[in-house]
Design a protein around this motif. Structure first.
Motif, PDB file in Angstrom:
ATOM      1  N   PHE A 144       0.816  -1.210   0.000  1.00 31.28           N
ATOM      2  CA  PHE A 144       0.000   0.000   0.000  1.00 31.28           C
ATOM      3  C   PHE A 144       0.848   1.258   0.000  1.00 31.28           C
ATOM      4  O   PHE A 144       0.441   2.288  -0.558  1.00 31.28           O
ATOM      5  CB  PHE A 144      -0.962  -0.030   1.191  1.00 31.28           C
ATOM      6  N   LEU A 147       1.911   1.765  -3.592  1.00 32.45           N
ATOM      7  CA  LEU A 147       0.824   2.217  -4.450  1.00 32.45           C
ATOM      8  C   LEU A 147       0.278   3.581  -4.046  1.00 32.45           C
ATOM      9  O   LEU A 147      -0.644   4.095  -4.683  1.00 32.45           O
ATOM     10  CB  LEU A 147      -0.315   1.187  -4.428  1.00 32.45           C
ATOM     11  N   LEU A 149      -1.281   4.336  -1.189  1.00 33.73           N
ATOM     12  CA  LEU A 149      -2.488   4.299  -0.358  1.00 33.73           C
ATOM     13  C   LEU A 149      -2.189   4.579   1.103  1.00 33.73           C
ATOM     14  O   LEU A 149      -3.065   5.051   1.834  1.00 33.73           O
ATOM     15  CB  LEU A 149      -3.174   2.926  -0.476  1.00 33.73           C
ATOM     16  N   ARG A 160      -7.812   7.706   0.867  1.00 35.91           N
ATOM     17  CA  ARG A 160      -7.693   6.430   0.154  1.00 35.91           C
ATOM     18  C   ARG A 160      -8.419   5.301   0.862  1.00 35.91           C
ATOM     19  O   ARG A 160      -8.272   4.132   0.499  1.00 35.91           O
ATOM     20  CB  ARG A 160      -6.215   6.053  -0.015  1.00 35.91           C
ATOM     21  N   LYS A 163     -10.693   3.213  -1.413  1.00 37.18           N
ATOM     22  CA  LYS A 163      -9.944   2.279  -2.252  1.00 37.18           C
ATOM     23  C   LYS A 163      -9.476   1.062  -1.443  1.00 37.18           C
ATOM     24  O   LYS A 163      -9.532  -0.077  -1.918  1.00 37.18           O
ATOM     25  CB  LYS A 163      -8.739   2.994  -2.872  1.00 37.18           C
ATOM     26  N   TYR A 164      -9.033   1.295  -0.200  1.00 38.71           N
ATOM     27  CA  TYR A 164      -8.599   0.185   0.644  1.00 38.71           C
ATOM     28  C   TYR A 164      -9.773  -0.752   0.943  1.00 38.71           C
ATOM     29  O   TYR A 164      -9.636  -1.971   0.902  1.00 38.71           O
ATOM     30  CB  TYR A 164      -8.015   0.729   1.943  1.00 38.71           C
ATOM     31  N   VAL A 167     -10.336  -2.876  -2.038  1.00 34.03           N
ATOM     32  CA  VAL A 167      -9.355  -3.948  -2.100  1.00 34.03           C
ATOM     33  C   VAL A 167      -9.743  -5.084  -1.151  1.00 34.03           C
ATOM     34  O   VAL A 167      -9.725  -6.268  -1.528  1.00 34.03           O
ATOM     35  CB  VAL A 167      -7.946  -3.420  -1.762  1.00 34.03           C
ATOM     36  N   ASN A 205      -3.556   0.885 -12.950  1.00 39.89           N
ATOM     37  CA  ASN A 205      -2.389   1.044 -12.082  1.00 39.89           C
ATOM     38  C   ASN A 205      -2.210  -0.090 -11.081  1.00 39.89           C
ATOM     39  O   ASN A 205      -1.411   0.010 -10.155  1.00 39.89           O
ATOM     40  CB  ASN A 205      -2.445   2.381 -11.352  1.00 39.89           C
ATOM     41  N   TYR A 207      -3.931  -1.651  -8.547  1.00 38.48           N
ATOM     42  CA  TYR A 207      -4.274  -1.768  -7.130  1.00 38.48           C
ATOM     43  C   TYR A 207      -4.774  -3.174  -6.808  1.00 38.48           C
ATOM     44  O   TYR A 207      -4.262  -3.840  -5.904  1.00 38.48           O
ATOM     45  CB  TYR A 207      -5.360  -0.754  -6.754  1.00 38.48           C
ATOM     46  N   ASN A 239       3.521  -0.266 -13.293  1.00 35.81           N
ATOM     47  CA  ASN A 239       3.329  -1.540 -12.606  1.00 35.81           C
ATOM     48  C   ASN A 239       4.605  -2.375 -12.585  1.00 35.81           C
ATOM     49  O   ASN A 239       4.890  -3.063 -11.598  1.00 35.81           O
ATOM     50  CB  ASN A 239       2.198  -2.323 -13.268  1.00 35.81           C
TER      51      ASN A 239
END
Length: 400
Positions: A144, A147, A149, A160, A163-164, A167, A205, A207, A239
């Protein structure tokens, strides 16, 4: 991996033995229903935790809206709780121990279909009562930070959090799907010499791409060979740099989904938020490869929405597409329904499910497709497209 059929009593006895083994149970999940009844909970998860009062069996029951947690002291209390849960008409039990994975499915005849596979690398059972332990990937995982995050202290940035959460929810679905598919023989058991082949089409990207690789290798102990495909060279370069920084074995290529060339047929195809008909391109490639497991989270449905806007709706459904917002929402539903029908016609069992709570993202639908080889007849698809005068992209790609 071994598979056999036992009486339900003997099958559940084996599940009970694993559930009550506080030194080796990693996690267990009960879900689904039997033909003879429906359990009171949508899903139940179990693991052992150490509390101030001693070791307890923690049981989390999920209804349609929330989770309900209870803890039961090692011994008679835990045993009684397990007996009560095993008496409920759950259709499936999945049990992870430090040494093996066990899946029990109740058949139409009421027997227990058991599938057992030995872990390639044994894992440790943790009984720490720490909310971070319940995470699929901890907030301070180096992934994280790489990336963007999390901050330097390993905390997810406030901006973020959504987004977490995305995930985490995706990894829960991936975990259940891979475990079940391997246990039932739809996906082969990977080995060090022949790892699980995962391809992410339209990976952006990365994630969710990296999270999938990290979870499957670090938490599940599965060997994985990962490939990411995206049309943007920037995504490939970004990436590849992240993979090198983290020491992750992965390949990223720049190119269209339709032209992607893989050295071997993938076991798992991911298409997570590929925009509009890019999802159709990904699903068509998965069908072409006869991929055993497909997880697709569609993003945008402009194609069908535009066709609805230009066309003449059948009576008496004009009100469903007259207003823009209703037309867009209907297009979302219709597009994914047509995709599910097409996949079922190609031998896939398809579940249309919630990806992540709509409070976190409006892109919250996920198609989970498992190749069983049992194809359905296409009349329902033909009737739908004829009624609405539609030409879905996936239908064209699959020759419908």
């Amino acid at each position: 991996m071994s598979s056999r059929t036992e009486t339900l009593e003997r099958g559940l006895a084996q599940v009970a033995e694993d559930l009550l083994a506080e030194d080796r149970l990693v996690r267990a999940v009960a879900s689904g229903r039997r033909r003879t009844g429906t359990p009171p909970w949508r899903r139940v998860e179990l693991r052992w935790v150490d509390l101030k009062a001693g070791r307890h069996l923690q049981v989390v029951r999920y209804d349609a809206t929330q989770a309900h947690t209870s803890n039961h002291l090692l011994g008679d209390a835990a045993r009684a709780e397990v007996e009560g849960l095993l008496a409920e008409p759950f259709g499936n039990w999945t049990v992870e121990t430090t040494a093996h994975l066990l899946s029990l499915r109740v058949t139409k005849k009421g027997d227990a279909a058991l599938h057992t596979s030995t872990r390639q690398a044994p894992v440790q059972a943790s009984a720490e009562h720490d909310r971070a332990k319940d995470r699929m990937l901890a907030e301070d995982d180096p992934l994280f930070a790489a990336l963007g995050l999390s901050d330097a202290q390993g905390r997810i940035k406030p901006t973020r959090r959504a987004k977490y959460r995305q995930v985490e929810d995706f990894l829960r679905i991936l975990d259940r799907s891979v475990t079940d598919a391997i246990a039932k023989g739809h996906v082969r058991t990977p080995t060090t010499e022949d790892p699980l082949r995962v391809v992410d089409l339209g990976c952006g990207n990365g994630y969710l791409t990296f999270a999938a690789q990290r979870f499957l290798t670090e938490r599940r102990g599965l060997p994985v060979r990962l490939t990411g495909v995206d049309v943007k060279e920037q995504s490939r370069d970004h990436n590849s740099a992240v993979a090198a920084e983290l020491g992750i074995e992965a390949t990223f290529v720049a190119g269209t989904i339709g032209e992607a060339v893989l050295p071997e047929r993938p076991d798992v195809v991911l298409a997570l938020h590929a925009c509009d008909t890019a999802t159709d391109d990904a699903l068509a490639r998965a069908v072409e490869w006869e991929a055993p497991l497909v997880l697709a989270a569609p993003c945008c449905h402009h194609d069908i929405a535009a066709q609805l806007r230009r066309g003449t709706p059948p009576a008496p459904y004009q009100a469903m597409v007259r207003d823009g917002i209703l037309r867009e929402r209907f297009a979302d539903t219709l597009t994914d329904a047509l995709r599910a029908l097409l996949l079922r016609g190609r031998g896939y069992r398809v579940d249309v499910m919630e990806f992540v709570d709509s409070a976190h993202t409006p892109r919250n639908t996920l198609l989970r497709a498992v190749r069983t080889g049992a194809a359905t007849t296409p009349e329902e698809y033909d009737d739908l497209v004829a009624t609405w005068d539609l030409h879905p992209r996936l239908g064209e790609l699959l020759g419908r």
